[in-house]
Motif scaffolding. Structure first.
Motif, PDB file in Angstrom:
ATOM      1  N   GLN A   1     -17.004 -17.460  14.560  1.00  0.00           N
ATOM      2  CA  GLN A   1     -16.531 -18.501  13.662  1.00  0.00           C
ATOM      3  C   GLN A   1     -17.690 -18.997  12.811  1.00  0.00           C
ATOM      4  N   VAL A   2     -17.396 -19.241  11.538  1.00  0.00           N
ATOM      5  CA  VAL A   2     -18.403 -19.734  10.614  1.00  0.00           C
ATOM      6  C   VAL A   2     -18.720 -21.186  10.928  1.00  0.00           C
ATOM      7  N   GLN A   3     -19.987 -21.519  10.893  1.00  0.00           N
ATOM      8  CA  GLN A   3     -20.405 -22.915  11.028  1.00  0.00           C
ATOM      9  C   GLN A   3     -20.908 -23.421   9.687  1.00  0.00           C
ATOM     10  N   LEU A   4     -20.424 -24.581   9.304  1.00  0.00           N
ATOM     11  CA  LEU A   4     -20.850 -25.242   8.073  1.00  0.00           C
ATOM     12  C   LEU A   4     -21.403 -26.606   8.443  1.00  0.00           C
ATOM     13  N   VAL A   5     -22.630 -26.875   8.043  1.00  0.00           N
ATOM     14  CA  VAL A   5     -23.283 -28.134   8.398  1.00  0.00           C
ATOM     15  C   VAL A   5     -23.642 -28.894   7.128  1.00  0.00           C
ATOM     16  N   GLU A   6     -23.003 -30.059   6.976  1.00  0.00           N
ATOM     17  CA  GLU A   6     -23.267 -30.892   5.802  1.00  0.00           C
ATOM     18  C   GLU A   6     -24.398 -31.871   6.091  1.00  0.00           C
ATOM     19  N   SER A   7     -25.074 -32.246   5.038  1.00  0.00           N
ATOM     20  CA  SER A   7     -26.098 -33.290   5.128  1.00  0.00           C
ATOM     21  C   SER A   7     -26.254 -33.931   3.757  1.00  0.00           C
ATOM     22  N   GLY A   8     -26.929 -35.073   3.739  1.00  0.00           N
ATOM     23  CA  GLY A   8     -27.246 -35.713   2.471  1.00  0.00           C
ATOM     24  C   GLY A   8     -26.429 -36.943   2.141  1.00  0.00           C
ATOM     25  N   GLY A   9     -25.467 -37.270   2.962  1.00  0.00           N
ATOM     26  CA  GLY A   9     -24.692 -38.467   2.693  1.00  0.00           C
ATOM     27  C   GLY A   9     -25.487 -39.726   2.954  1.00  0.00           C
ATOM     28  N   GLY A  10     -24.894 -40.859   2.592  1.00  0.00           N
ATOM     29  CA  GLY A  10     -25.571 -42.133   2.821  1.00  0.00           C
ATOM     30  C   GLY A  10     -24.979 -43.235   1.994  1.00  0.00           C
ATOM     31  N   LEU A  11     -25.715 -44.323   1.930  1.00  0.00           N
ATOM     32  CA  LEU A  11     -25.316 -45.501   1.156  1.00  0.00           C
ATOM     33  C   LEU A  11     -26.095 -45.513  -0.157  1.00  0.00           C
ATOM     34  N   VAL A  12     -25.381 -45.678  -1.251  1.00  0.00           N
ATOM     35  CA  VAL A  12     -26.022 -45.695  -2.565  1.00  0.00           C
ATOM     36  C   VAL A  12     -25.343 -46.749  -3.431  1.00  0.00           C
ATOM     37  N   GLN A  13     -26.081 -47.329  -4.339  1.00  0.00           N
ATOM     38  CA  GLN A  13     -25.517 -48.330  -5.241  1.00  0.00           C
ATOM     39  C   GLN A  13     -24.727 -47.658  -6.363  1.00  0.00           C
ATOM     40  N   PRO A  14     -23.773 -48.369  -6.925  1.00  0.00           N
ATOM     41  CA  PRO A  14     -23.047 -47.817  -8.088  1.00  0.00           C
ATOM     42  C   PRO A  14     -24.018 -47.382  -9.174  1.00  0.00           C
ATOM     43  N   GLY A  15     -23.740 -46.218  -9.755  1.00  0.00           N
ATOM     44  CA  GLY A  15     -24.626 -45.658 -10.758  1.00  0.00           C
ATOM     45  C   GLY A  15     -25.708 -44.761 -10.199  1.00  0.00           C
TER      46      GLY A  15
ATOM     47  N   SER B   1     -27.342 -41.742  -7.405  1.00  0.00           N
ATOM     48  CA  SER B   1     -27.117 -40.310  -7.200  1.00  0.00           C
ATOM     49  C   SER B   1     -27.361 -39.929  -5.745  1.00  0.00           C
ATOM     50  N   LEU B   2     -26.675 -38.883  -5.330  1.00  0.00           N
ATOM     51  CA  LEU B   2     -26.900 -38.255  -4.030  1.00  0.00           C
ATOM     52  C   LEU B   2     -26.716 -36.754  -4.203  1.00  0.00           C
ATOM     53  N   ARG B   3     -27.379 -35.988  -3.338  1.00  0.00           N
ATOM     54  CA  ARG B   3     -27.137 -34.556  -3.294  1.00  0.00           C
ATOM     55  C   ARG B   3     -26.728 -34.168  -1.889  1.00  0.00           C
ATOM     56  N   LEU B   4     -25.535 -33.619  -1.775  1.00  0.00           N
ATOM     57  CA  LEU B   4     -25.051 -33.128  -0.497  1.00  0.00           C
ATOM     58  C   LEU B   4     -25.393 -31.651  -0.353  1.00  0.00           C
ATOM     59  N   SER B   5     -25.683 -31.253   0.870  1.00  0.00           N
ATOM     60  CA  SER B   5     -25.962 -29.853   1.172  1.00  0.00           C
ATOM     61  C   SER B   5     -24.996 -29.354   2.229  1.00  0.00           C
ATOM     62  N   CYS B   6     -24.631 -28.091   2.133  1.00  0.00           N
ATOM     63  CA  CYS B   6     -23.769 -27.453   3.124  1.00  0.00           C
ATOM     64  C   CYS B   6     -24.415 -26.123   3.489  1.00  0.00           C
ATOM     65  N   ALA B   7     -24.970 -26.068   4.688  1.00  0.00           N
ATOM     66  CA  ALA B   7     -25.629 -24.860   5.162  1.00  0.00           C
ATOM     67  C   ALA B   7     -24.646 -24.032   5.969  1.00  0.00           C
ATOM     68  N   ALA B   8     -24.464 -22.783   5.567  1.00  0.00           N
ATOM     69  CA  ALA B   8     -23.534 -21.881   6.260  1.00  0.00           C
ATOM     70  C   ALA B   8     -24.289 -21.003   7.246  1.00  0.00           C
ATOM     71  N   SER B   9     -23.598 -20.631   8.321  1.00  0.00           N
ATOM     72  CA  SER B   9     -24.213 -19.799   9.364  1.00  0.00           C
ATOM     73  C   SER B   9     -24.204 -18.325   8.983  1.00  0.00           C
ATOM     74  N   GLU B  10     -23.547 -17.996   7.866  1.00  0.00           N
ATOM     75  CA  GLU B  10     -23.496 -16.617   7.414  1.00  0.00           C
ATOM     76  C   GLU B  10     -23.868 -16.544   5.941  1.00  0.00           C
ATOM     77  N   SER B  11     -24.135 -15.356   5.495  1.00  0.00           N
ATOM     78  CA  SER B  11     -24.456 -15.151   4.092  1.00  0.00           C
ATOM     79  C   SER B  11     -23.305 -15.603   3.210  1.00  0.00           C
ATOM     80  N   LEU B  12     -23.638 -16.262   2.104  1.00  0.00           N
ATOM     81  CA  LEU B  12     -22.593 -16.722   1.177  1.00  0.00           C
ATOM     82  C   LEU B  12     -21.799 -15.556   0.599  1.00  0.00           C
ATOM     83  N   PHE B  13     -22.366 -14.375   0.628  1.00  0.00           N
ATOM     84  CA  PHE B  13     -21.669 -13.222   0.072  1.00  0.00           C
ATOM     85  C   PHE B  13     -20.433 -12.852   0.893  1.00  0.00           C
ATOM     86  N   ARG B  14     -20.329 -13.405   2.112  1.00  0.00           N
ATOM     87  CA  ARG B  14     -19.156 -13.136   2.954  1.00  0.00           C
ATOM     88  C   ARG B  14     -17.946 -13.970   2.537  1.00  0.00           C
TER      89      ARG B  14
END
Length: 119
Positions: A1-15, A17-30
Motif C-alpha cells: 500500500q502506498v504511504q503518503l505523508v503530509e507536512s507543512g500545515g499550521g497557523l497563519v494570518q490572513p494574507g 503563505s504556507l507550503r504543504l508537502s506530500c511525500a510518497a513511499s513510491e516513485s511518482l511515476f507510478r
C-alpha cells in the motif's frame, strides 16, 4: 500500500503563505494523478488542486485559482501545494491523494495536515 505523508500545515494570518508537502513511499511515476483535497468542519471534502504526473497538467478549484500552486519533485517523490494570500475560509484539514490504474482504480490518502488561517 502506498504511504503518503503530509507536512507543512499550521497557523497563519490572513494574507500569509504556507507550503504543504506530500511525500510518497513510491516513485511518482507510478501514479496517474496526485492531488490536494481539504475538509472544513461540517463540510464535505473537496478537491483543491490536482496534477497529472505524465504531462504536468494541473487543475484548481475556482476558490483557489491564482493563489495556490501544485507542483512536484520527482527526485524526492514529493508533491507540494504552495498557498499564498490565504483567507480564513481556507481553514481546513488538507489531505494528499494519489490515483493509480492497475486494472482497477487505486486511491490512497495521507493522514491530513491542519491549516488554520486566523488573526
Amino acid at each position: 500500500q502506498v504511504q503518503l505523508v503530509e507536512s507543512g500545515g499550521g497557523l497563519v494570518q490572513p494574507g500569509g503563505s504556507l507550503r504543504l508537502s506530500c511525500a510518497a513511499s513510491e516513485s511518482l511515476f507510478r501514479f496517474s494523478t496526485m492531488g490536494w483535497y481539504r475538509q472544513a468542519p461540517g463540510k464535505q471534502r473537496e478537491s483543491v488542486a490536482t496534477i497529472t504526473l505524465s504531462t504536468g497538467s494541473t487543475n484548481y478549484a475556482d476558490s483557489v485559482k491564482g493563489r495556490f500552486t501544485i507542483s512536484r519533485d520527482n527526485a524526492k517523490n514529493t508533491v507540494y501545494l504552495q498557498m499564498n494570500s490565504l483567507k480564513p475560509e481556507d481553514t481546513a484539514v488538507y489531505y494528499c491523494n494519489s490515483f493509480r490504474w492497475l486494472g482497477r482504480e487505486y486511491y490512497d490518502w495521507g493522514q491530513g495536515t491542519q491549516v488554520t488561517v486566523s488573526s
